[in-house]
Design a protein around this motif. Structure first.
Motif, PDB file in Angstrom:
ATOM      1  N   GLN A  62       0.817  -1.220  -0.014  1.00  0.00           N
ATOM      2  CA  GLN A  62      -0.062  -0.057  -0.143  1.00  0.00           C
ATOM      3  C   GLN A  62       0.706   1.387   0.143  1.00  0.00           C
ATOM      4  O   GLN A  62       0.347   2.374  -0.496  1.00  0.00           O
ATOM      5  N   ASN A  63       2.251   1.123   0.585  1.00  0.00           N
ATOM      6  CA  ASN A  63       2.961   2.160   0.431  1.00  0.00           C
ATOM      7  C   ASN A  63       3.851   2.525  -0.873  1.00  0.00           C
ATOM      8  O   ASN A  63       4.381   3.652  -1.142  1.00  0.00           O
ATOM      9  N   ILE A  64       3.599   1.609  -1.750  1.00  0.00           N
ATOM     10  CA  ILE A  64       4.721   1.760  -2.929  1.00  0.00           C
ATOM     11  C   ILE A  64       4.206   3.087  -3.901  1.00  0.00           C
ATOM     12  O   ILE A  64       5.478   3.716  -4.220  1.00  0.00           O
ATOM     13  N   ARG A  65       3.090   3.161  -4.222  1.00  0.00           N
ATOM     14  CA  ARG A  65       2.897   4.321  -4.996  1.00  0.00           C
ATOM     15  C   ARG A  65       3.212   5.574  -4.500  1.00  0.00           C
ATOM     16  O   ARG A  65       3.927   6.584  -4.798  1.00  0.00           O
ATOM     17  N   THR A  66       2.769   5.846  -3.203  1.00  0.00           N
ATOM     18  CA  THR A  66       3.174   6.867  -2.406  1.00  0.00           C
ATOM     19  C   THR A  66       4.609   7.113  -2.339  1.00  0.00           C
ATOM     20  O   THR A  66       5.089   8.544  -2.482  1.00  0.00           O
ATOM     21  N   MET A  67       5.415   6.278  -1.828  1.00  0.00           N
ATOM     22  CA  MET A  67       6.737   6.377  -1.858  1.00  0.00           C
ATOM     23  C   MET A  67       7.526   6.620  -3.324  1.00  0.00           C
ATOM     24  O   MET A  67       8.380   7.240  -3.117  1.00  0.00           O
ATOM     25  N   PHE A  68       6.869   5.876  -4.004  1.00  0.00           N
ATOM     26  CA  PHE A  68       7.579   6.140  -5.496  1.00  0.00           C
ATOM     27  C   PHE A  68       7.475   7.547  -5.786  1.00  0.00           C
ATOM     28  O   PHE A  68       8.347   8.386  -6.360  1.00  0.00           O
ATOM     29  N   THR A  69       6.090   7.946  -5.865  1.00  0.00           N
ATOM     30  CA  THR A  69       5.878   9.479  -6.260  1.00  0.00           C
ATOM     31  C   THR A  69       6.781  10.340  -5.431  1.00  0.00           C
ATOM     32  O   THR A  69       7.309  11.108  -6.166  1.00  0.00           O
ATOM     33  N   TRP A  70       6.978  10.147  -4.132  1.00  0.00           N
ATOM     34  CA  TRP A  70       7.934  11.108  -3.404  1.00  0.00           C
ATOM     35  C   TRP A  70       9.365  11.105  -3.929  1.00  0.00           C
ATOM     36  O   TRP A  70      10.052  11.943  -4.351  1.00  0.00           O
ATOM     37  N   ALA A  71       9.718   9.846  -4.109  1.00  0.00           N
ATOM     38  CA  ALA A  71      11.334   9.412  -4.545  1.00  0.00           C
ATOM     39  C   ALA A  71      11.419  10.047  -5.727  1.00  0.00           C
ATOM     40  O   ALA A  71      12.305  10.228  -6.185  1.00  0.00           O
ATOM     41  N   TYR A  72      10.284   9.871  -6.676  1.00  0.00           N
ATOM     42  CA  TYR A  72      10.417  10.170  -8.164  1.00  0.00           C
ATOM     43  C   TYR A  72      11.016  11.552  -8.124  1.00  0.00           C
ATOM     44  O   TYR A  72      11.802  12.137  -8.851  1.00  0.00           O
ATOM     45  N   GLY A  73      10.306  12.477  -7.474  1.00  0.00           N
ATOM     46  CA  GLY A  73      10.450  14.113  -7.359  1.00  0.00           C
ATOM     47  C   GLY A  73      11.945  14.181  -6.799  1.00  0.00           C
ATOM     48  O   GLY A  73      12.668  14.976  -7.375  1.00  0.00           O
ATOM     49  N   GLU A  74      12.153  13.383  -5.733  1.00  0.00           N
ATOM     50  CA  GLU A  74      13.545  13.783  -5.127  1.00  0.00           C
ATOM     51  C   GLU A  74      14.592  13.343  -6.135  1.00  0.00           C
ATOM     52  O   GLU A  74      15.767  14.115  -6.457  1.00  0.00           O
ATOM     53  N   ALA A  75      14.455  12.188  -7.086  1.00  0.00           N
ATOM     54  CA  ALA A  75      15.405  11.850  -8.066  1.00  0.00           C
ATOM     55  C   ALA A  75      15.505  12.759  -9.177  1.00  0.00           C
ATOM     56  O   ALA A  75      16.668  13.058  -9.554  1.00  0.00           O
ATOM     57  N   GLN A  76      14.309  13.171  -9.604  1.00  0.00           N
ATOM     58  CA  GLN A  76      14.271  14.219 -10.449  1.00  0.00           C
ATOM     59  C   GLN A  76      15.406  15.488 -10.150  1.00  0.00           C
ATOM     60  O   GLN A  76      16.206  15.677 -11.196  1.00  0.00           O
ATOM     61  N   HIS A  77      15.355  15.874  -9.013  1.00  0.00           N
ATOM     62  CA  HIS A  77      16.177  16.955  -8.677  1.00  0.00           C
ATOM     63  C   HIS A  77      17.558  16.740  -8.883  1.00  0.00           C
ATOM     64  O   HIS A  77      18.307  17.635  -9.001  1.00  0.00           O
ATOM     65  N   ARG A  78      17.860  15.445  -8.744  1.00  0.00           N
ATOM     66  CA  ARG A  78      19.184  15.143  -8.648  1.00  0.00           C
ATOM     67  C   ARG A  78      19.567  14.689 -10.059  1.00  0.00           C
ATOM     68  O   ARG A  78      20.689  14.040 -10.418  1.00  0.00           O
ATOM     69  N   GLY A  79      18.717  14.808 -11.022  1.00  0.00           N
ATOM     70  CA  GLY A  79      19.165  14.327 -12.538  1.00  0.00           C
ATOM     71  C   GLY A  79      19.125  13.004 -12.772  1.00  0.00           C
ATOM     72  O   GLY A  79      19.499  12.298 -13.698  1.00  0.00           O
ATOM     73  N   VAL A  80      18.344  12.030 -11.617  1.00  0.00           N
ATOM     74  CA  VAL A  80      18.144  10.560 -11.807  1.00  0.00           C
ATOM     75  C   VAL A  80      16.815  10.541 -12.385  1.00  0.00           C
ATOM     76  O   VAL A  80      15.546  10.794 -11.693  1.00  0.00           O
ATOM     77  N   GLN A  81      16.448   9.396 -13.293  1.00  0.00           N
ATOM     78  CA  GLN A  81      15.184   9.258 -13.540  1.00  0.00           C
ATOM     79  C   GLN A  81      14.822   7.906 -12.839  1.00  0.00           C
ATOM     80  O   GLN A  81      15.481   6.743 -12.750  1.00  0.00           O
ATOM     81  N   LEU A  82      13.807   7.933 -11.833  1.00  0.00           N
ATOM     82  CA  LEU A  82      13.455   6.851 -10.963  1.00  0.00           C
ATOM     83  C   LEU A  82      12.348   6.082 -11.745  1.00  0.00           C
ATOM     84  O   LEU A  82      11.592   6.480 -12.286  1.00  0.00           O
ATOM     85  N   ILE A  83      12.297   4.825 -11.467  1.00  0.00           N
ATOM     86  CA  ILE A  83      11.655   3.862 -12.503  1.00  0.00           C
ATOM     87  C   ILE A  83      11.033   2.708 -11.701  1.00  0.00           C
ATOM     88  O   ILE A  83      11.833   2.130 -10.538  1.00  0.00           O
TER      89      ILE A  83
END
Ligand SMILES: [Fe+2]
Length: 216
Positions: A55-76
């Motif tokens: 149940q936490n996968i999507r929420t945590m992924f959305t959060w981490a995706y944005g953080e990764a993007q700031h660092r020039g990393v595409q999170l998949i």
């Protein structure tokens, strides 16, 4: 083009990977600094030894995706799906059609070939995770040969590269992917980058495999 990590457990509060948001951020920094521009997170699904809060996968992924993007990393987002007693296990394909599978380390699973073939027939490309861990698996095993025949790719973990079993697979040209399977080690991205750069044939194979695959 940057490097790709295709097996990791970097979402906090999901599985046995990183424990906090701070740890996840430290790991994302480490991957960016080591030259990675794509990181696939692969939460465990169905692993009997790991509790996964799906149940936490999507929420945590959305959060981490944005953080990764700031660092020039595409999170998949992908998954590491355990093939065992479940008749129709769910998979989260990444980069359009890759699915990462894991199995029991001690006993050969009865239906691995069946599941791999069924996924293949659905147009998915199967990757078998950390092949060095399976005591029942070797370059001589019939199931390994059969899996190769249906186009299953083999992944080994960076920290197992010096193990004898991995050497056999390397000699046979059966290591397609080197990955971290990172559960929270911030020094691993640098080790993985070094391993990839010292194994240019595998690095090239990975670039070919994961090139031109756009995330849906
Ligand atoms: Fe894993």
């Amino acid at each position: 083009m940057g490097l790709i990590e295709c097996h990791s457990h970097l979402l906090p509060f999901v599985d046995d990977g990183v424990r906090s948001k701070d740890d996840a951020l430290r790991l994302l920094d480490a991957y960016a600094q080591a030259g990675f521009d794509r990181v696939v997170v692969t939460p465990h699904l169905y692993n009997p030894l790991v509790t996964t809060r799906t149940q936490n996968i999507r929420t945590m992924f959305t959060w981490a995706y944005g953080e990764a993007q700031h660092r020039g990393v595409q999170l998949i987002l992908g998954s590491e799906t355990y093939i065992g007693g479940i008749a129709d296990p769910q998979v989260l394909p990444f980069l359009n059609n890759f699915v990462l599978l894991e199995v029991d380390t001690v006993i050969e699973p009865l239906f691995l070939l069946h599941h791999a073939y069924a996924l293949h027939k659905r147009g998915l490309t199967v990757i078998l995770a950390h092949i060095e861990r399976y005591r029942w698996f070797s370059v001589q095993s019939e199931v390994a040969t059969e899996l190769r025949k249906i186009g299953v790719y083999f992944q080994c973990n960076v920290d197992a590269l010096k193990e004898k079993t991995v050497q056999h697979y390397l000699e046979k040209g059966w290591v397609d992917i080197i990955a971290g399977d990172n559960h929270g080690d911030e020094h691993m991205p640098a080790r993985l980058a070094e391993a990839l750069n010292t194994n240019p044939i595998i690095l090239q194979r990975m670039e070919n495999l994961f090139a031109k695959r756009e995330e849906i």
